[in-house]
Design a protein around this motif. Structure first.
Motif, PDB file in Angstrom:
ATOM      1  N   GLY A 276       0.808  -1.212   0.000  1.00 52.62           N
ATOM      2  CA  GLY A 276       0.000   0.000   0.000  1.00 52.62           C
ATOM      3  C   GLY A 276       0.839   1.259   0.000  1.00 52.62           C
ATOM      4  N   SER A 277       0.233   2.330   0.429  1.00 55.89           N
ATOM      5  CA  SER A 277       0.857   3.642   0.368  1.00 55.89           C
ATOM      6  C   SER A 277       1.992   3.750   1.376  1.00 55.89           C
ATOM      7  CB  SER A 277      -0.186   4.730   0.633  1.00 55.89           C
ATOM      8  OG  SER A 277      -0.862   4.480   1.864  1.00 55.89           O
ATOM      9  N   VAL A 278       2.867   4.741   1.167  1.00 58.16           N
ATOM     10  CA  VAL A 278       4.030   4.916   2.021  1.00 58.16           C
ATOM     11  C   VAL A 278       4.100   6.353   2.528  1.00 58.16           C
ATOM     12  CG1 VAL A 278       5.546   5.486   0.050  1.00 58.16           C
ATOM     13  CG2 VAL A 278       6.558   4.601   2.167  1.00 58.16           C
ATOM     14  N   GLY A 279       4.574   6.532   3.746  1.00 52.63           N
ATOM     15  CA  GLY A 279       4.850   7.878   4.239  1.00 52.63           C
ATOM     16  C   GLY A 279       3.795   8.454   5.148  1.00 52.63           C
ATOM     17  N   VAL A 280       3.649   9.774   5.071  1.00 57.69           N
ATOM     18  CA  VAL A 280       2.727  10.508   5.945  1.00 57.69           C
ATOM     19  C   VAL A 280       1.313   9.974   5.807  1.00 57.69           C
ATOM     20  CG1 VAL A 280       1.728  12.786   6.410  1.00 57.69           C
ATOM     21  CG2 VAL A 280       4.167  12.573   5.884  1.00 57.69           C
ATOM     22  N   THR A 281       0.921   9.628   4.611  1.00 54.61           N
ATOM     23  CA  THR A 281      -0.396   9.052   4.358  1.00 54.61           C
ATOM     24  C   THR A 281      -0.261   7.574   4.002  1.00 54.61           C
ATOM     25  OG1 THR A 281      -0.242   9.876   2.080  1.00 54.61           O
ATOM     26  CG2 THR A 281      -1.441  11.232   3.656  1.00 54.61           C
ATOM     27  N   GLY A 282       0.725   6.934   4.610  1.00 56.76           N
ATOM     28  CA  GLY A 282       1.030   5.550   4.288  1.00 56.76           C
ATOM     29  C   GLY A 282       0.220   4.545   5.081  1.00 56.76           C
ATOM     30  N   SER A 283       0.219   3.318   4.574  1.00 51.23           N
ATOM     31  CA  SER A 283      -0.436   2.223   5.276  1.00 51.23           C
ATOM     32  C   SER A 283       0.414   1.794   6.467  1.00 51.23           C
ATOM     33  CB  SER A 283      -0.625   1.027   4.324  1.00 51.23           C
ATOM     34  OG  SER A 283       0.607   0.345   4.118  1.00 51.23           O
ATOM     35  N   ALA A 284      -0.238   1.179   7.446  1.00 53.19           N
ATOM     36  CA  ALA A 284       0.499   0.665   8.599  1.00 53.19           C
ATOM     37  C   ALA A 284       1.479  -0.413   8.172  1.00 53.19           C
ATOM     38  CB  ALA A 284      -0.486   0.114   9.632  1.00 53.19           C
ATOM     39  N   ALA A 285       1.130  -1.179   7.136  1.00 56.63           N
ATOM     40  CA  ALA A 285       1.988  -2.262   6.658  1.00 56.63           C
ATOM     41  C   ALA A 285       3.270  -1.715   6.043  1.00 56.63           C
ATOM     42  CB  ALA A 285       1.228  -3.114   5.653  1.00 56.63           C
ATOM     43  N   THR A 286       3.137  -0.790   5.092  1.00 53.64           N
ATOM     44  CA  THR A 286       4.314  -0.239   4.435  1.00 53.64           C
ATOM     45  C   THR A 286       5.205   0.501   5.419  1.00 53.64           C
ATOM     46  OG1 THR A 286       3.062   0.028   2.380  1.00 53.64           O
ATOM     47  CG2 THR A 286       5.122   1.229   2.553  1.00 53.64           C
ATOM     48  N   ASN A 287       4.600   1.314   6.253  1.00 54.57           N
ATOM     49  CA  ASN A 287       5.396   2.125   7.171  1.00 54.57           C
ATOM     50  C   ASN A 287       6.121   1.280   8.208  1.00 54.57           C
ATOM     51  OD1 ASN A 287       4.674   4.391   5.781  1.00 54.57           O
ATOM     52  ND2 ASN A 287       3.347   5.234   7.360  1.00 54.57           N
ATOM     53  N   ALA A 288       5.537   0.138   8.592  1.00 59.41           N
ATOM     54  CA  ALA A 288       6.221  -0.760   9.521  1.00 59.41           C
ATOM     55  C   ALA A 288       7.473  -1.340   8.868  1.00 59.41           C
ATOM     56  CB  ALA A 288       5.281  -1.876   9.964  1.00 59.41           C
ATOM     57  N   ALA A 365       0.868 -11.164   7.691  1.00 59.51           N
ATOM     58  CA  ALA A 365      -0.251 -10.535   8.409  1.00 59.51           C
ATOM     59  C   ALA A 365      -0.250  -9.029   8.242  1.00 59.51           C
ATOM     60  CB  ALA A 365      -0.182 -10.891   9.893  1.00 59.51           C
ATOM     61  N   LEU A 366       0.912  -8.440   7.927  1.00 61.57           N
ATOM     62  CA  LEU A 366       0.949  -6.990   7.714  1.00 61.57           C
ATOM     63  C   LEU A 366      -0.032  -6.582   6.623  1.00 61.57           C
ATOM     64  CD1 LEU A 366       4.800  -6.303   7.839  1.00 61.57           C
ATOM     65  CD2 LEU A 366       3.085  -5.517   9.494  1.00 61.57           C
ATOM     66  N   GLU A 574      -5.785   4.599  11.355  1.00 63.72           N
ATOM     67  CA  GLU A 574      -4.874   3.553  10.927  1.00 63.72           C
ATOM     68  C   GLU A 574      -3.800   4.127  10.011  1.00 63.72           C
ATOM     69  OE1 GLU A 574      -8.097   3.584  10.628  1.00 63.72           O
ATOM     70  OE2 GLU A 574      -8.813   2.053  12.013  1.00 63.72           O
ATOM     71  N   GLY A 575      -2.576   3.633  10.150  1.00 67.49           N
ATOM     72  CA  GLY A 575      -1.501   4.072   9.272  1.00 67.49           C
ATOM     73  C   GLY A 575      -1.073   5.503   9.558  1.00 67.49           C
ATOM     74  N   GLY A 576      -0.395   6.107   8.576  1.00 66.48           N
ATOM     75  CA  GLY A 576       0.043   7.483   8.699  1.00 66.48           C
ATOM     76  C   GLY A 576       1.392   7.611   9.378  1.00 66.48           C
ATOM     77  N   HIS A 577       1.938   8.807   9.340  1.00 67.63           N
ATOM     78  CA  HIS A 577       3.243   9.076   9.929  1.00 67.63           C
ATOM     79  C   HIS A 577       3.371  10.568  10.171  1.00 67.63           C
ATOM     80  CE1 HIS A 577       7.312   7.726  10.933  1.00 67.63           C
ATOM     81  NE2 HIS A 577       7.755   8.835  10.380  1.00 67.63           N
ATOM     82  N   TRP A 578       4.340  10.935  10.996  1.00 64.20           N
ATOM     83  CA  TRP A 578       4.592  12.341  11.316  1.00 64.20           C
ATOM     84  C   TRP A 578       4.983  13.125  10.067  1.00 64.20           C
ATOM     85  CZ3 TRP A 578       9.491  15.051  11.455  1.00 64.20           C
ATOM     86  CH2 TRP A 578       9.412  16.336  12.021  1.00 64.20           C
ATOM     87  N   TRP A 579       4.553  14.385  10.044  1.00 65.17           N
ATOM     88  CA  TRP A 579       4.881  15.313   8.954  1.00 65.17           C
ATOM     89  C   TRP A 579       5.408  16.593   9.583  1.00 65.17           C
ATOM     90  CZ3 TRP A 579       0.890  18.794   6.174  1.00 65.17           C
ATOM     91  CH2 TRP A 579       1.476  19.408   5.052  1.00 65.17           C
ATOM     92  N   ASP A 580       6.502  17.094   9.067  1.00 62.90           N
ATOM     93  CA  ASP A 580       7.140  18.274   9.646  1.00 62.90           C
ATOM     94  C   ASP A 580       6.359  19.532   9.274  1.00 62.90           C
ATOM     95  OD1 ASP A 580       8.772  20.262  10.605  1.00 62.90           O
ATOM     96  OD2 ASP A 580      10.631  19.383   9.858  1.00 62.90           O
ATOM     97  N   VAL A 581       5.515  19.987  10.187  1.00 62.39           N
ATOM     98  CA  VAL A 581       4.809  21.262  10.072  1.00 62.39           C
ATOM     99  C   VAL A 581       5.154  22.058  11.320  1.00 62.39           C
ATOM    100  CG1 VAL A 581       2.591  22.431   9.907  1.00 62.39           C
ATOM    101  CG2 VAL A 581       2.938  20.242   8.744  1.00 62.39           C
ATOM    102  N   VAL A 582       5.814  23.192  11.129  1.00 61.37           N
ATOM    103  CA  VAL A 582       6.374  23.908  12.274  1.00 61.37           C
ATOM    104  C   VAL A 582       5.289  24.437  13.206  1.00 61.37           C
ATOM    105  CG1 VAL A 582       8.500  24.542  11.089  1.00 61.37           C
ATOM    106  CG2 VAL A 582       6.505  26.043  10.925  1.00 61.37           C
ATOM    107  N   VAL A 583       5.622  24.429  14.488  1.00 58.76           N
ATOM    108  CA  VAL A 583       4.749  24.942  15.538  1.00 58.76           C
ATOM    109  C   VAL A 583       5.471  26.113  16.204  1.00 58.76           C
ATOM    110  CG1 VAL A 583       3.558  24.394  17.699  1.00 58.76           C
ATOM    111  CG2 VAL A 583       3.784  22.648  15.907  1.00 58.76           C
ATOM    112  N   PRO A 584       4.775  27.212  16.492  1.00 57.23           N
ATOM    113  CA  PRO A 584       5.445  28.377  17.089  1.00 57.23           C
ATOM    114  C   PRO A 584       6.205  28.029  18.368  1.00 57.23           C
ATOM    115  CG  PRO A 584       3.227  28.958  16.392  1.00 57.23           C
ATOM    116  CD  PRO A 584       3.352  27.479  16.219  1.00 57.23           C
ATOM    117  N   GLU A 585       7.389  28.623  18.509  1.00 58.04           N
ATOM    118  CA  GLU A 585       8.181  28.421  19.723  1.00 58.04           C
ATOM    119  C   GLU A 585       7.593  29.172  20.920  1.00 58.04           C
ATOM    120  OE1 GLU A 585      12.514  28.242  19.734  1.00 58.04           O
ATOM    121  OE2 GLU A 585      12.442  28.788  17.598  1.00 58.04           O
TER     122      GLU A 585
END
Length: 609
Positions: A276-288, A365-366, A574-585
Motif C-alpha cells: 500500500g501507500s508509504v509515508g505521511v499518508t502511508g499504510s500501517a503495513a508499508t510504514n512498519a 499478516a501486515l 490507521e496508518g500514517g506518519h509524522w509530517w514536519d509542520v512547524v509549531v510556534p516556539e
C-alpha cells in the motif's frame, strides 16, 4: 531550398500539428485557447485555419484549461500533451499556477501566452506591465523559474530553433516539464519564408537512458546484502511503462513495495507484495517495513516529504537508499546510491545481476491486517443518522466503480485518505495531483483525464472548498461531451487545514465557514450551481443513497454531480506518519506549547544526511 510563406503563428501551429510521438500519433493533441487582443488575431487565425488537424478547445478559465492539459499529459503517461494559449496580462498570469504544477510533477505542456509588441511602437499596450528599470520585462518573465524551457519569440525565424528545443524538452524523461514560448503579438502576425522541410512529420522517441555498469553493480550489491529491503514505487514506474517489470522484479526477489501518490497503481492493490501507500499518508503495513528497512529502493520517485515522513520514516540507522531515476537531480538526494536510468531498463539490469536472490519473507499478516482495517473504515455506517466521513464516502465510490474506473483528486484531506484507502487495480486508475497540491485542479483535471482515457469511467472527488476555487470546467465537460462524475463532499470549509491547525495547538480559525468572520451565514446551493452549468446534479443524504446515485451517474450520458454533506473532523487513525509542520516556539496558549514540545520530540527522529 523550397520555402512557404506563413505568419509566425501559422508556422507554430503547423509545426506542432506534424510532431508525432513514438507511436506515430500527434504528440500534441491540440490547443486550449482563451483569446484576447494579444493572441486572437495571430494565434486565433492560425488555429482556425488548422481545423481538425490541430483541434482548438475553448474553456472558461485559463488556469482550468491548463490544469486539464496537465492532467491529460499525466493520464497519457507523458506520451501525449496539449498546448495552451492566452493573451498577455491577466490571462497569461492565470497560467502560472498550472505551469508550476506541471514543473513540480515533471509533466509536458506547451504554454503560448501572448506578449508585448516586439517593435514597441504602440507601447504601453493594454495589459502591459511596465518595469521602470527594465524595458524588456513583461509579465511572462514570471514563467522563467517555473518552466523547463523558456523563450520569447521576437522574430518569426526564431521558431526554427525554439520549437525543436521545446519538443526536445517535453519528450525527454529527465528534462520533461512545461515549456513557455512567450509570443510577441506583432510577431504572431508577421510573415516569413519558412523552409518546407521544417514542417515535415517527425517522430519524437522518448530517450530511455541505460544505467552505467558500475552503478548497476553497486545497486545490486546493496540489494543482495539487504535483510529488509523495500521498494518505493513512484510515478516514474508508470511513465516508463515499467509496471510489469516491477511486478516481475518484486516477485522474483521477494521485495515488498510501497507506493507514492504518483506511483499508486504501479502494482495491483491485491498483489501480495503491494503493502500500500508509504509515508505521511502511508499504510500501517508499508510504514512498519519502512521503519526497519536497511535498503530503500526508490524507483521513479523524487522522495517528497510526504513519501519520507519528512525524512523521519526510514529509521534503521544502517539504512541505505538506492535511487533509480532518469533525472540525475533526484538520484543524489540524501546521499543515495545513484542509478541514473530508465526505470524499466534499470530493474532489468539489476535483475540480471541478482540472479535467483530472494529477500527474506515479511510477515504476511501486515498485508491482511491492513486490508481488514481499510475495509472497516470504508464500510457503510451502521448509524444512518450520523454525518458520513470521508472514508465512508471513499468506500461507497469505490464500490460504485469497476476495476477500469479512475479516481481524480488533488488537495485537502481527501488525497491522504485516498492514498491510504483506495484500491487501484490497473495503472492510471488513481490520478492524484499531490506534487503541488493544487486546490481547484480536480474538475479540470477530471476533464483532462477523460479526454486522455475516454473509455474509462472518471470520478472526481472534491471538497466544497476546492470546488469553490475552480469549478468552471464542469461546464466545459458538458459542452465538449466529455462526461465525468463529480462527488462533492461538503464539510463547510477547509476541513483538512482546520484539523492541522488544531493538531498544531491552534484554535479553529478562518478555515471552517462557520468559524470564519462573516455577517451572513454561508448557504451555497451546490446542486443548483452544478445544474446551471448543464450537469445533472443531485444531493444525497446517506452512504446508501450515494451508492444508488453512483449507479445513476454511471448510466448518465452527461456530467453528473453528487453532493453529500460530510463531517469535517474524523480521519482514519490507521496508518500514517509524522509530517514536519512547524509549531510556534512562543505562544500564550497552552495547547500550542504542548504541540511545540511534541514537535521537538518528533524532530529528533528526523535524519538529514
Amino acid at each position: 531550398m523550397k520555402t512557404v510563406r506563413l505568419t509566425a503563428a501559422q508556422a507554430l501551429v503547423r509545426y506542432c500539428s506534424t510532431q508525432l510521438n513514438e507511436e506515430g500519433v500527434p504528440f500534441l493533441a491540440g490547443c486550449w485557447a482563451i483569446f484576447g487582443h494579444g493572441n486572437v488575431a495571430g494565434m486565433g487565425e492560425a488555429l482556425y485555419a488548422a481545423g481538425d488537424k490541430f483541434p482548438t478547445w475553448r474553456a472558461h478559465n485559463e488556469q482550468g484549461m491548463a490544469n486539464a492539459a496537465v492532467a491529460y499529459a499525466k493520464a497519457s503517461n507523458r506520451k501525449r500533451a496539449m498546448a495552451v494559449t492566452t493573451s498577455i496580462g491577466p490571462g497569461a498570469l492565470n497560467l502560472a499556477t498550472s505551469c508550476a504544477l506541471a514543473h513540480v510533477n515533471r509533466l509536458p505542456v506547451l504554454f503560448v501566452p501572448g506578449d508585448v509588441f516586439a517593435n514597441r511602437a504602440p507601447d504601453p499596450v493594454l495589459q502591459q506591465l511596465e518595469d521602470f528599470n527594465d524595458g524588456a520585462m513583461t509579465v511572462n518573465d514570471a514563467f522563467r523559474p517555473i518552466s523547463r524551457y523558456f523563450d520569447r519569440i521576437q522574430r518569426p525565424e526564431q521558431l526554427l530553433t525554439a520549437l525543436p528545443r521545446a519538443f526536445a524538452t517535453m519528450t525527454d524523461p529527465a528534462d520533461c516539464g512545461p515549456v513557455t514560448l512567450a509570443f510577441c503579438q506583432d510577431v504572431q502576425a508577421e510573415a516569413y519564408d519558412y523552409p518546407v522541410e521544417f514542417f515535415a512529420p517527425r517522430e519524437w522517441h522518448r530517450r530511455r537512458p541505460r544505467p552505467g555498469l558500475r552503478e548497476v553493480k553497486v545497486a545490486a550489491d546493496a540489494i543482495r546484502g539487504a535483510k529488509r529491503p523495500l521498494i518505493v514505487a513512484g510515478g516514474g514506474v508508470l511513465y516508463a511503462e515499467a509496471t510489469e517489470t516491477l511486478r516481475a522484479f518484486a516477485e522474483k526477489h521477494n521485495i515488498p513495495v510501497g507506493e507514492t501518490q504518483a506511483g499508486k497503481g504501479a502494482l495491483p492493490w491485491d498483489h501480495p507484495l503491494n503493502l500500500g501507500s508509504v509515508g505521511v499518508t502511508g499504510s500501517a503495513a508499508t510504514n512498519a517495513v519502512a521503519a526497519e528497512a536497511d535498503v530503500v529502493i526508490g524507483v521513479g520517485t523524487r522522495f517528497q516529504d510526504f513519501t519520507t515522513g519528512s525524512w523521519s520514516l526510514f529509521q534503521n540507522p544502517n539504512r541505505r537508499i538506492v535511487s533509480i531515476n532518469a533525472a540525475p537531480f533526484d538520484t543524489h538526494k540524501h546521499n543515495a546510491l545513484p542509478l541514473i536510468a530508465d526505470a524499466k531498463l534499470a530493474l532489468e539490469e539489476i535483475d540480471g545481476l541478482l540472479g535467483d536472490h530472494k529477500a527474506p519473507d515479511i510477515d504476511a499478516a501486515l498485508k491482511s491486517d491492513w486490508i481488514a482495517a481499510v475495509d472497516a473504515v470504508t464500510a457503510a455506517p451502521k448509524d444512518g443518522n450520523a454525518l458520513p466521513t470521508d472514508m465512508q464516502v471513499i468506500g461507497a465510490v469505490q464500490r460504485g466503480l469497476d476495476e477500469n474506473g479512475v479516481v481524480v483528486c488533488a488537495a485537502g484531506g481527501l488525497p491522504g485518505e485516498l492514498h491510504k484507502l483506495w484500491k487501484t487495480s490497473k495503472p492510471n486508475g488513481y490520478h492524484l495531483e499531490y506534487g503541488f497540491s493544487t486546490m481547484g485542479y480536480e474538475i479540470a483535471g477530471g476533464l483532462g483525464v477523460k479526454m486522455a482515457l475516454p473509455e474509462r469511467d472518471v470520478v472526481v472527488m472534491v471538497g466544497d472548498g476546492s470546488y469553490m476555487m475552480l469549478n468552471s470546467e464542469l461546464a466545459t465537460s458538458v459542452m465538449l461531451g466529455h462526461k465525468i462524475t463529480v462527488v462533492l463532499l461538503d464539510n463547510r470549509g477547509y476541513g483538512c487545514i482546520n484539523r492541522l491547525q488544531i493538531k498544531c495547538g491552534g484554535a479553529s480559525f478562518n478555515n471552517l465557514i462557520d468559524t470564519a468572520r462573516h455577517v451572513v451565514p454561508s448557504s451555497i446551493d451546490f446542486v443548483a450551481h452544478a445544474a446551471s452549468m448543464g450537469a445533472t446534479a443531485e444531493k444525497v443524504g446517506s452512504i446508501a443513497e450515494l451508492e444508488e446515485a453512483m449507479k445513476r451517474a454511471r448510466a448518465s450520458d452527461t456530467s453528473h454531480v453528487i453532493l453529500i454533506d460530510t463531517d469535517p473532523m474524523p480521519t482514519s487513525e490507521e496508518g500514517g506518519h509524522w509530517w514536519d509542520v512547524v509549531v510556534p516556539e512562543v505562544s500564550e496558549r497552552e495547547e500550542v506549547r504542548a504541540a511545540r514540545a511534541d514537535y521537538e520530540a518528533k524532530r529528533e527522529l528526523q535524519r538529514i544526511d
